[in-house]
Design a protein around this motif. Sequence first.
Motif, PDB file in Angstrom:
ATOM      1  N   THR A  99      -9.844  -8.127 -22.059  1.00  0.00           N
ATOM      2  CA  THR A  99      -9.510  -7.747 -23.287  1.00  0.00           C
ATOM      3  C   THR A  99      -8.085  -7.733 -23.513  1.00  0.00           C
ATOM      4  OG1 THR A  99     -11.588  -6.448 -23.628  1.00  0.00           O
ATOM      5  CG2 THR A  99      -9.934  -6.079 -25.254  1.00  0.00           C
ATOM      6  N   THR A 100      -7.735  -8.552 -24.782  1.00  0.00           N
ATOM      7  CA  THR A 100      -6.259  -8.649 -24.970  1.00  0.00           C
ATOM      8  C   THR A 100      -5.983  -7.376 -26.175  1.00  0.00           C
ATOM      9  OG1 THR A 100      -6.372 -10.997 -24.792  1.00  0.00           O
ATOM     10  CG2 THR A 100      -4.735  -9.971 -26.001  1.00  0.00           C
ATOM     11  N   VAL A 101      -5.049  -6.764 -25.802  1.00  0.00           N
ATOM     12  CA  VAL A 101      -4.467  -5.695 -26.751  1.00  0.00           C
ATOM     13  C   VAL A 101      -3.010  -6.011 -26.988  1.00  0.00           C
ATOM     14  CG1 VAL A 101      -6.023  -3.964 -26.322  1.00  0.00           C
ATOM     15  CG2 VAL A 101      -4.253  -3.946 -24.886  1.00  0.00           C
ATOM     16  N   TRP A 102      -2.327  -5.197 -27.783  1.00  0.00           N
ATOM     17  CA  TRP A 102      -1.194  -5.387 -28.163  1.00  0.00           C
ATOM     18  C   TRP A 102      -0.261  -4.214 -28.070  1.00  0.00           C
ATOM     19  CZ3 TRP A 102       1.164 -10.017 -28.931  1.00  0.00           C
ATOM     20  CH2 TRP A 102       0.184 -11.307 -29.296  1.00  0.00           C
ATOM     21  N   LEU A 103       0.715  -4.256 -27.254  1.00  0.00           N
ATOM     22  CA  LEU A 103       1.433  -2.960 -26.874  1.00  0.00           C
ATOM     23  C   LEU A 103       2.805  -3.323 -27.141  1.00  0.00           C
ATOM     24  CD1 LEU A 103       1.450  -0.182 -25.695  1.00  0.00           C
ATOM     25  CD2 LEU A 103       1.935  -0.974 -23.454  1.00  0.00           C
ATOM     26  N   THR A 108     -11.319  -0.319 -21.127  1.00  0.00           N
ATOM     27  CA  THR A 108     -10.218   0.538 -20.745  1.00  0.00           C
ATOM     28  C   THR A 108      -9.876   1.577 -21.718  1.00  0.00           C
ATOM     29  OG1 THR A 108      -8.982  -1.294 -19.477  1.00  0.00           O
ATOM     30  CG2 THR A 108      -7.411   0.614 -20.377  1.00  0.00           C
ATOM     31  N   THR A 109      -9.559   2.679 -21.575  1.00  0.00           N
ATOM     32  CA  THR A 109      -9.072   3.924 -22.162  1.00  0.00           C
ATOM     33  C   THR A 109      -7.816   3.864 -22.551  1.00  0.00           C
ATOM     34  OG1 THR A 109      -8.789   5.563 -20.613  1.00  0.00           O
ATOM     35  CG2 THR A 109     -10.924   5.289 -21.431  1.00  0.00           C
ATOM     36  N   LEU A 110      -7.358   4.433 -23.679  1.00  0.00           N
ATOM     37  CA  LEU A 110      -6.033   4.678 -24.086  1.00  0.00           C
ATOM     38  C   LEU A 110      -4.940   5.301 -22.913  1.00  0.00           C
ATOM     39  CD1 LEU A 110      -3.350   4.340 -26.121  1.00  0.00           C
ATOM     40  CD2 LEU A 110      -4.350   6.339 -27.251  1.00  0.00           C
ATOM     41  N   ALA A 111      -5.751   6.242 -22.403  1.00  0.00           N
ATOM     42  CA  ALA A 111      -5.067   7.248 -21.281  1.00  0.00           C
ATOM     43  C   ALA A 111      -4.666   6.401 -20.045  1.00  0.00           C
ATOM     44  CB  ALA A 111      -6.004   8.528 -20.881  1.00  0.00           C
ATOM     45  N   ALA A 112      -5.850   5.377 -19.855  1.00  0.00           N
ATOM     46  CA  ALA A 112      -5.523   4.675 -18.573  1.00  0.00           C
ATOM     47  C   ALA A 112      -4.496   3.610 -18.978  1.00  0.00           C
ATOM     48  CB  ALA A 112      -6.557   4.007 -18.224  1.00  0.00           C
ATOM     49  N   LEU A 113      -4.531   3.082 -19.922  1.00  0.00           N
ATOM     50  CA  LEU A 113      -3.250   2.163 -20.492  1.00  0.00           C
ATOM     51  C   LEU A 113      -2.052   2.721 -20.285  1.00  0.00           C
ATOM     52  CD1 LEU A 113      -2.599  -0.752 -21.220  1.00  0.00           C
ATOM     53  CD2 LEU A 113      -2.647  -0.133 -23.417  1.00  0.00           C
ATOM     54  N   MET A 114      -1.835   3.989 -20.788  1.00  0.00           N
ATOM     55  CA  MET A 114      -0.668   5.040 -20.878  1.00  0.00           C
ATOM     56  C   MET A 114      -0.205   5.100 -19.505  1.00  0.00           C
ATOM     57  SD  MET A 114       0.455   4.765 -24.048  1.00  0.00           S
ATOM     58  CE  MET A 114      -0.520   3.079 -24.145  1.00  0.00           C
ATOM     59  N   ALA A 170       4.273   9.715 -28.995  1.00  0.00           N
ATOM     60  CA  ALA A 170       3.038   9.616 -29.822  1.00  0.00           C
ATOM     61  C   ALA A 170       2.461   8.216 -29.902  1.00  0.00           C
ATOM     62  CB  ALA A 170       3.534   9.859 -31.301  1.00  0.00           C
ATOM     63  N   VAL A 171       1.322   7.912 -30.042  1.00  0.00           N
ATOM     64  CA  VAL A 171       0.601   6.582 -29.912  1.00  0.00           C
ATOM     65  C   VAL A 171       0.045   6.295 -31.274  1.00  0.00           C
ATOM     66  CG1 VAL A 171      -1.019   4.992 -28.619  1.00  0.00           C
ATOM     67  CG2 VAL A 171       0.696   6.720 -27.279  1.00  0.00           C
ATOM     68  N   ALA A 172       0.466   5.308 -31.635  1.00  0.00           N
ATOM     69  CA  ALA A 172      -0.514   4.948 -33.036  1.00  0.00           C
ATOM     70  C   ALA A 172      -1.468   3.587 -32.561  1.00  0.00           C
ATOM     71  CB  ALA A 172       0.471   4.300 -34.106  1.00  0.00           C
ATOM     72  N   LEU A 173      -2.791   3.483 -32.796  1.00  0.00           N
ATOM     73  CA  LEU A 173      -3.647   2.566 -32.642  1.00  0.00           C
ATOM     74  C   LEU A 173      -4.099   2.177 -34.179  1.00  0.00           C
ATOM     75  CD1 LEU A 173      -5.753   1.101 -31.112  1.00  0.00           C
ATOM     76  CD2 LEU A 173      -7.150   2.896 -31.177  1.00  0.00           C
ATOM     77  N   ASP A 174      -3.914   0.779 -34.255  1.00  0.00           N
ATOM     78  CA  ASP A 174      -4.037   0.117 -35.439  1.00  0.00           C
ATOM     79  C   ASP A 174      -3.533   0.940 -36.734  1.00  0.00           C
ATOM     80  OD1 ASP A 174      -5.136  -1.989 -34.220  1.00  0.00           O
ATOM     81  OD2 ASP A 174      -7.295  -1.015 -34.144  1.00  0.00           O
ATOM     82  N   TRP A 177      -6.974  10.700 -25.871  1.00  0.00           N
ATOM     83  CA  TRP A 177      -6.556   9.437 -25.345  1.00  0.00           C
ATOM     84  C   TRP A 177      -7.540   9.070 -24.244  1.00  0.00           C
ATOM     85  CZ3 TRP A 177      -0.737   9.541 -24.061  1.00  0.00           C
ATOM     86  CH2 TRP A 177       0.015   9.496 -24.976  1.00  0.00           C
ATOM     87  N   ALA A 178      -8.090  10.143 -23.556  1.00  0.00           N
ATOM     88  CA  ALA A 178      -9.147   9.816 -22.457  1.00  0.00           C
ATOM     89  C   ALA A 178     -10.485   9.361 -23.070  1.00  0.00           C
ATOM     90  CB  ALA A 178      -9.530  11.067 -21.664  1.00  0.00           C
ATOM     91  N   THR A 179     -10.737   9.378 -24.344  1.00  0.00           N
ATOM     92  CA  THR A 179     -12.083   8.779 -24.669  1.00  0.00           C
ATOM     93  C   THR A 179     -12.151   7.676 -25.835  1.00  0.00           C
ATOM     94  OG1 THR A 179     -12.055  10.471 -26.771  1.00  0.00           O
ATOM     95  CG2 THR A 179     -13.078  11.365 -24.903  1.00  0.00           C
ATOM     96  N   VAL A 180     -10.720   7.426 -26.073  1.00  0.00           N
ATOM     97  CA  VAL A 180     -10.497   6.105 -26.942  1.00  0.00           C
ATOM     98  C   VAL A 180     -10.698   5.020 -26.317  1.00  0.00           C
ATOM     99  CG1 VAL A 180      -8.831   5.012 -28.501  1.00  0.00           C
ATOM    100  CG2 VAL A 180      -9.461   7.423 -28.624  1.00  0.00           C
ATOM    101  N   ARG A 181     -11.644   3.806 -26.129  1.00  0.00           N
ATOM    102  CA  ARG A 181     -11.515   2.684 -25.459  1.00  0.00           C
ATOM    103  C   ARG A 181     -11.186   1.794 -26.379  1.00  0.00           C
ATOM    104  NH1 ARG A 181     -13.935   4.046 -20.679  1.00  0.00           N
ATOM    105  NH2 ARG A 181     -15.513   5.433 -20.996  1.00  0.00           N
ATOM    106  N   LEU A 182     -10.205   0.929 -25.663  1.00  0.00           N
ATOM    107  CA  LEU A 182      -9.410  -0.339 -26.465  1.00  0.00           C
ATOM    108  C   LEU A 182     -10.403  -1.547 -26.579  1.00  0.00           C
ATOM    109  CD1 LEU A 182      -6.324   0.143 -24.280  1.00  0.00           C
ATOM    110  CD2 LEU A 182      -6.726   1.044 -26.618  1.00  0.00           C
ATOM    111  N   LEU A 183     -10.365  -1.747 -27.870  1.00  0.00           N
ATOM    112  CA  LEU A 183     -11.043  -3.065 -28.357  1.00  0.00           C
ATOM    113  C   LEU A 183     -10.257  -4.106 -28.339  1.00  0.00           C
ATOM    114  CD1 LEU A 183     -13.251  -1.519 -31.048  1.00  0.00           C
ATOM    115  CD2 LEU A 183     -14.150  -1.718 -28.577  1.00  0.00           C
ATOM    116  N   GLU A 184     -10.689  -5.499 -28.463  1.00  0.00           N
ATOM    117  CA  GLU A 184     -10.146  -6.592 -28.527  1.00  0.00           C
ATOM    118  C   GLU A 184      -9.179  -6.636 -29.806  1.00  0.00           C
ATOM    119  OE1 GLU A 184      -8.836 -10.500 -27.778  1.00  0.00           O
ATOM    120  OE2 GLU A 184     -10.082  -9.399 -26.328  1.00  0.00           O
ATOM    121  N   GLY A 185      -8.082  -7.188 -29.529  1.00  0.00           N
ATOM    122  CA  GLY A 185      -6.923  -7.039 -30.626  1.00  0.00           C
ATOM    123  C   GLY A 185      -6.490  -5.965 -31.012  1.00  0.00           C
ATOM    124  N   ALA A 186      -6.713  -4.786 -30.323  1.00  0.00           N
ATOM    125  CA  ALA A 186      -6.286  -3.481 -30.816  1.00  0.00           C
ATOM    126  C   ALA A 186      -4.636  -3.531 -30.736  1.00  0.00           C
ATOM    127  CB  ALA A 186      -6.690  -2.358 -29.872  1.00  0.00           C
TER     128      ALA A 186
END
Length: 67
Positions: free
Chosen positions: A2-6, A17-23, A34-38, A47-56
């Motif tokens: 999945t492609t995400v933008w960081l 992938t979860t937000l926690a794993a990416l961080m 602090a992390v803003a998602l979209d 963070w541990a429960t938020v799954r990253l979707l395509e284009g996040a």
Amino acid sequence: MTTVWLNDESREVPVGTTLAALMAEHGVPERGVAVALDGAVVPRASWATVRLLEGARLEVLTAVQGG
């Protein structure tokens, strides 16, 4: 994958992938961040429960002291 933008840079991450794993993968510290998602801030407790979707789009913001 999945492609995400960081912070305006594209990253390929495994599907689910979860937000926690990416961080953790990018060495984001436990405190002062602090992390803003979209455009919405995500509470650290989620963070541990938020799954990253395509284009996040994620923005990582670090607190800085100064005067």
